[in-house]
Design a protein around this motif. Sequence first.
Motif, PDB file in Angstrom:
ATOM      1  N   ARG A   1       0.765  -1.354   0.042  1.00 30.22           N
ATOM      2  CA  ARG A   1       0.030   0.059  -0.021  1.00 30.22           C
ATOM      3  C   ARG A   1       0.883   1.188   0.060  1.00 30.22           C
ATOM      4  N   ILE A   2       0.559   2.212  -0.784  1.00 32.98           N
ATOM      5  CA  ILE A   2       1.088   3.748  -0.858  1.00 32.98           C
ATOM      6  C   ILE A   2      -0.024   4.665  -0.492  1.00 32.98           C
ATOM      7  N   ARG A   3       0.443   5.540   0.558  1.00 35.72           N
ATOM      8  CA  ARG A   3      -0.061   6.494   1.024  1.00 35.72           C
ATOM      9  C   ARG A   3       0.613   7.845   0.819  1.00 35.72           C
ATOM     10  N   TRP A   4      -0.048   8.719   0.465  1.00 39.38           N
ATOM     11  CA  TRP A   4       0.550  10.114   0.372  1.00 39.38           C
ATOM     12  C   TRP A   4      -0.619  11.226   0.729  1.00 39.38           C
ATOM     13  N   THR A   5       0.012  12.269   1.627  1.00 35.13           N
ATOM     14  CA  THR A   5      -0.883  13.212   1.998  1.00 35.13           C
ATOM     15  C   THR A   5      -0.172  14.572   1.564  1.00 35.13           C
ATOM     16  N   LEU A   6      -0.934  15.781   1.352  1.00 33.95           N
ATOM     17  CA  LEU A   6      -0.334  17.053   1.243  1.00 33.95           C
ATOM     18  C   LEU A   6      -1.351  17.958   1.898  1.00 33.95           C
ATOM     19  N   ASN A   7      -0.892  18.805   3.027  1.00 30.87           N
ATOM     20  CA  ASN A   7      -1.750  19.582   3.779  1.00 30.87           C
ATOM     21  C   ASN A   7      -1.017  21.135   4.069  1.00 30.87           C
TER      22      ASN A   7
ATOM     23  N   PHE B   1      -4.195  10.379  -0.649  1.00 28.05           N
ATOM     24  CA  PHE B   1      -4.302   9.491  -1.629  1.00 28.05           C
ATOM     25  C   PHE B   1      -3.930   8.118  -1.221  1.00 28.05           C
ATOM     26  N   MET B   2      -4.517   7.021  -1.504  1.00 27.78           N
ATOM     27  CA  MET B   2      -4.058   5.741  -1.227  1.00 27.78           C
ATOM     28  C   MET B   2      -4.144   4.840  -2.532  1.00 27.78           C
ATOM     29  N   TYR B   3      -3.208   4.178  -2.654  1.00 25.40           N
ATOM     30  CA  TYR B   3      -3.339   3.008  -3.742  1.00 25.40           C
ATOM     31  C   TYR B   3      -2.599   1.761  -3.137  1.00 25.40           C
ATOM     32  N   GLU B   4      -3.538   0.653  -3.241  1.00 30.78           N
ATOM     33  CA  GLU B   4      -3.240  -0.582  -2.595  1.00 30.78           C
ATOM     34  C   GLU B   4      -3.193  -1.729  -4.100  1.00 30.78           C
ATOM     35  N   MET B   5      -2.038  -2.469  -4.105  1.00 29.08           N
ATOM     36  CA  MET B   5      -1.717  -3.404  -5.332  1.00 29.08           C
ATOM     37  C   MET B   5      -2.844  -4.541  -5.076  1.00 29.08           C
ATOM     38  N   GLU B   6      -2.747  -5.232  -6.177  1.00 18.81           N
ATOM     39  CA  GLU B   6      -3.640  -6.420  -6.363  1.00 18.81           C
ATOM     40  C   GLU B   6      -3.015  -7.577  -5.441  1.00 18.81           C
ATOM     41  N   ALA B   7      -3.833  -8.256  -4.760  1.00 16.85           N
ATOM     42  CA  ALA B   7      -3.503  -9.346  -3.728  1.00 16.85           C
ATOM     43  C   ALA B   7      -3.319 -10.511  -4.494  1.00 16.85           C
TER      44      ALA B   7
ATOM     45  N   LEU C   1      -9.903 -15.261  -6.949  1.00 11.77           N
ATOM     46  CA  LEU C   1      -9.625 -14.448  -5.638  1.00 11.77           C
ATOM     47  C   LEU C   1      -9.038 -13.163  -5.749  1.00 11.77           C
ATOM     48  N   ALA C   2      -7.841 -13.086  -6.486  1.00 11.05           N
ATOM     49  CA  ALA C   2      -6.941 -12.023  -6.743  1.00 11.05           C
ATOM     50  C   ALA C   2      -7.620 -11.133  -7.804  1.00 11.05           C
ATOM     51  N   TYR C   3      -8.642 -11.230  -8.699  1.00  6.86           N
ATOM     52  CA  TYR C   3      -9.071 -10.613  -9.602  1.00  6.86           C
ATOM     53  C   TYR C   3      -9.747  -9.385  -9.065  1.00  6.86           C
ATOM     54  N   ASN C   4      -9.391  -8.319  -9.529  1.00  7.76           N
ATOM     55  CA  ASN C   4     -10.148  -6.892  -8.975  1.00  7.76           C
ATOM     56  C   ASN C   4      -9.941  -6.642  -7.360  1.00  7.76           C
ATOM     57  N   THR C   5      -8.605  -6.945  -6.961  1.00 10.88           N
ATOM     58  CA  THR C   5      -8.597  -6.433  -5.566  1.00 10.88           C
ATOM     59  C   THR C   5      -7.711  -5.346  -5.263  1.00 10.88           C
ATOM     60  N   ASP C   6      -7.283  -4.546  -6.349  1.00  8.73           N
ATOM     61  CA  ASP C   6      -6.401  -3.570  -6.187  1.00  8.73           C
ATOM     62  C   ASP C   6      -7.475  -2.521  -5.950  1.00  8.73           C
ATOM     63  N   LYS C   7      -6.936  -1.364  -4.913  1.00  9.14           N
ATOM     64  CA  LYS C   7      -7.724  -0.289  -4.490  1.00  9.14           C
ATOM     65  C   LYS C   7      -7.055   1.213  -4.840  1.00  9.14           C
ATOM     66  N   VAL C   8      -7.924   2.016  -4.998  1.00 10.06           N
ATOM     67  CA  VAL C   8      -7.710   3.602  -5.024  1.00 10.06           C
ATOM     68  C   VAL C   8      -8.452   4.199  -4.409  1.00 10.06           C
ATOM     69  N   GLU C   9      -7.921   5.303  -3.497  1.00 11.20           N
ATOM     70  CA  GLU C   9      -8.845   6.054  -2.768  1.00 11.20           C
ATOM     71  C   GLU C   9      -8.206   7.667  -2.834  1.00 11.20           C
ATOM     72  N   HIS C  10      -9.323   8.603  -2.871  1.00 11.57           N
ATOM     73  CA  HIS C  10      -8.703  10.166  -2.922  1.00 11.57           C
ATOM     74  C   HIS C  10      -9.758  10.729  -1.926  1.00 11.57           C
ATOM     75  N   GLN C  11      -9.297  11.300  -0.747  1.00 11.31           N
ATOM     76  CA  GLN C  11     -10.066  11.934   0.127  1.00 11.31           C
ATOM     77  C   GLN C  11      -9.476  13.327   0.358  1.00 11.31           C
ATOM     78  N   VAL C  12     -10.496  14.025   0.890  1.00 12.32           N
ATOM     79  CA  VAL C  12      -9.986  15.527   1.272  1.00 12.32           C
ATOM     80  C   VAL C  12     -10.311  15.546   2.990  1.00 12.32           C
ATOM     81  N   GLN C  13      -9.905  16.379   3.584  1.00 13.79           N
ATOM     82  CA  GLN C  13     -10.288  16.696   5.035  1.00 13.79           C
ATOM     83  C   GLN C  13      -9.752  18.059   5.479  1.00 13.79           C
TER      84      GLN C  13
END
Length: 401
Positions: free
Chosen positions: A298-304, A321-327, A340-352
């Motif tokens: 998993r990769i996480r990056w924040t800017l504030n 920002f978060m990105y998780e690679m496929e399992a 089981l591994a199909y479509n297991t990667d994840k991406v997320e964009h959030q603001v706070q």
Amino acid sequence: MKLLAGLFLLSATSTLYAQAWKVLPKGVRIVGTRNVTTSKITKNFNQSGIESSLGASFRVDASTFNAMTGNLIAPNLDPAAYNSLVVGEYKVDADAQFNVQGTGFGYGITDRVMFYGELAYYNANVRARMSRTSGNTYEDVARLLEQNGGAQNTIVAENLRQMIDANEGTIQSVITNYYGYKPIGDWYGKGFGDMETGIMAKVIDKGVTGLMLYPGVVLPTGRQDDPDILQDVGFGDGQFDLFGEAATGYVVNDKLSFGTMFRYTYQAPTTKKLRVPSERDFKLSDQTGEFNVKYGDRIRWTLNSTYTMNDWISFTPIYRFMYEMEAEYDSKYGVANDYLAYNTDKVEHQVQLTTTLSSITPFLKKEFLLPAQVNINLVKTLAGRNIPNMDRFEVEFRMLF
């Protein structure tokens, strides 16, 4: 129906100082609590990044019916009839809501190095309701078979007319009695999440800029998904995580500063007992097997940026920002690993947006008795892939002593 609950924990120094690289002085302690309430979650961002219902719509056709009954209908009997057979169409409406209490502790080992640990306790509420949206095509398929003639087609046509209409109760019975799952319905759960602990080290401090590095580990203390409950939520992944994080920033003046953070998390392999799917898009299975599971790194990056209104009040908008690679799955079950591994990667964009009420500066100026801080956080998920679409409201209290 599975949800991935995020970790609503508190970093021991996050928003404590305007400078992202600051740590606690030697011998100083910090304790903090955070209460997190999510919005009612009714939608996901799917694999295409489009909002979709949290539940699922599914059609029981001949192929699905055979998967559920062990090839009761021969695919080579009559291709046209086989492709026209529909047992029914169904929809599972679902929503979920979480309340999480986080607790954290930090201690300044030296003026440049501090230790911290944090743990969350989850309360989860998931509601699921099944309804039927379309009926069967038994009669239409029976007439088609009779028109094609033949003794075997006539027998199958008669059997179709006598076949039980599969309402919601029938499907529920198949799920519980044939596959061995718990009934689809409301689910409540509570328990601890995974514990995070690590060391924060200030390696550069030039006054207006600096750098902090901190390695750490996530311990598998949280509740895991139950493979026999389709609508439950896990509070932890069940394996050790190792991570490294770097935080830096720049102070423009007494009112304005900027910061950024980057974290890379390695999720260690673990062994789990899971259901063994026989199709990629049909995950129900009556077979359980042992898998070696390696969840994606998993990769996480924040800017504030932080705007300090006065000694007591500041505002911090954050992009995350978060990105998780496929399992990866490995077992003796061959193609089930890929399913089981199909479509297991994840991406997320959030603001706070964080509003901070702090007595730390007045305490240092000897204008207030205690050094403490209250953070009010509003978090919104903007976009993503394979994640729940949820917003959060957080209230956090911290005290130094």
